[in-house]
Design a protein around this motif. Structure first.
Motif, short mmCIF file in Angstrom:
data_model
loop_
_atom_site.label_atom_id
_atom_site.label_comp_id
_atom_site.label_asym_id
_atom_site.label_seq_id
_atom_site.Cartn_x
_atom_site.Cartn_y
_atom_site.Cartn_z
N ASP A 17 -2.71 -1.92 -1.10
CA ASP A 17 -3.99 -1.62 -1.26
C ASP A 17 -4.66 -2.02 -2.67
O ASP A 17 -3.98 -2.71 -3.29
CB ASP A 17 -4.00 -0.03 -1.50
CG ASP A 17 -3.51 0.87 -0.23
OD1 ASP A 17 -3.77 0.23 0.76
OD2 ASP A 17 -2.88 1.75 -0.33
N PRO A 18 -6.01 -2.04 -2.51
CA PRO A 18 -6.49 -2.52 -3.90
C PRO A 18 -6.00 -2.16 -4.95
O PRO A 18 -5.47 -0.90 -5.12
CB PRO A 18 -8.20 -2.19 -3.64
CG PRO A 18 -8.45 -1.99 -2.15
CD PRO A 18 -6.97 -1.52 -1.67
N SER A 20 -7.26 -1.26 -7.62
CA SER A 20 -7.98 -0.09 -8.24
C SER A 20 -7.71 1.16 -7.52
O SER A 20 -8.13 2.28 -7.91
CB SER A 20 -9.37 -0.25 -8.15
OG SER A 20 -9.98 -0.76 -6.96
N ALA A 21 -6.88 1.32 -6.20
CA ALA A 21 -6.86 2.38 -5.77
C ALA A 21 -5.83 3.27 -6.28
O ALA A 21 -6.05 4.62 -6.02
CB ALA A 21 -6.61 2.14 -4.09
N ALA A 22 -4.82 2.83 -6.67
CA ALA A 22 -3.93 3.56 -7.18
C ALA A 22 -2.86 2.83 -8.25
O ALA A 22 -3.06 1.36 -7.84
CB ALA A 22 -2.92 4.23 -6.15
N PRO A 115 -12.09 -4.70 -3.95
CA PRO A 115 -12.88 -4.02 -2.54
C PRO A 115 -14.07 -4.15 -2.43
O PRO A 115 -14.68 -4.17 -1.47
CB PRO A 115 -12.01 -2.71 -2.53
CG PRO A 115 -11.87 -2.05 -3.82
CD PRO A 115 -11.53 -3.51 -4.65
#
Length: 119
Positions: A17-18, A20-22, A115
């Protein structure tokens, strides 16, 4: 002598995932770092630029070597690193090898980093 890049499984899509997502898992961070490391060289950046802006879509090693002012063997080494990271692909045609950028891999890398980029 610099360490060789570990081989990244380029048959799989980019890892995760990006950013910045987690918080990123260690394995995902390593995979992303290896891909970025392959691009973290001025000659490789220039080679990617040449591949991405080629009108023919594929460029011979001999033409790339002339464009960057390096020996074909040196350019071949750089292209091998880009191939291992999934950023380029190569095809032999007779005595020559032609290379092209893998835009899908670059797009996936861009999404992992940001993203919202380029929308």
């Amino acid at each position: 002598m610099p360490k060789a890049l570990p081989v990244v499984d380029v048959s799989a899509p980019i890892c995760c995932d990006p950013v910045s997502a987690a918080p990123m898992a260690d394995a995902d961070a390593l995979e992303l770092a290896l891909r970025l490391k392959a691009l973290a060289d001025p000659v490789r950046i220039k080679l990617m630029s040449l591949l991405l802006t080629s009108e023919d879509g594929a460029v011979c090693t001999c033409d790339l070597a002339a464009a960057v002012g390096l020996a074909e063997s040196t350019v071949s080494h750089h292209l091998t690193q880009l191939r291992k990271a999934g950023m380029a692909e190569s095809q032999r045609r007779g005595m020559n090898v032609y290379h092209r950028a893998r835009t899908d891999a670059l797009d996936a890398l861009r999404v992992v980093l940001d993203p919202n980029c380029c929308r």
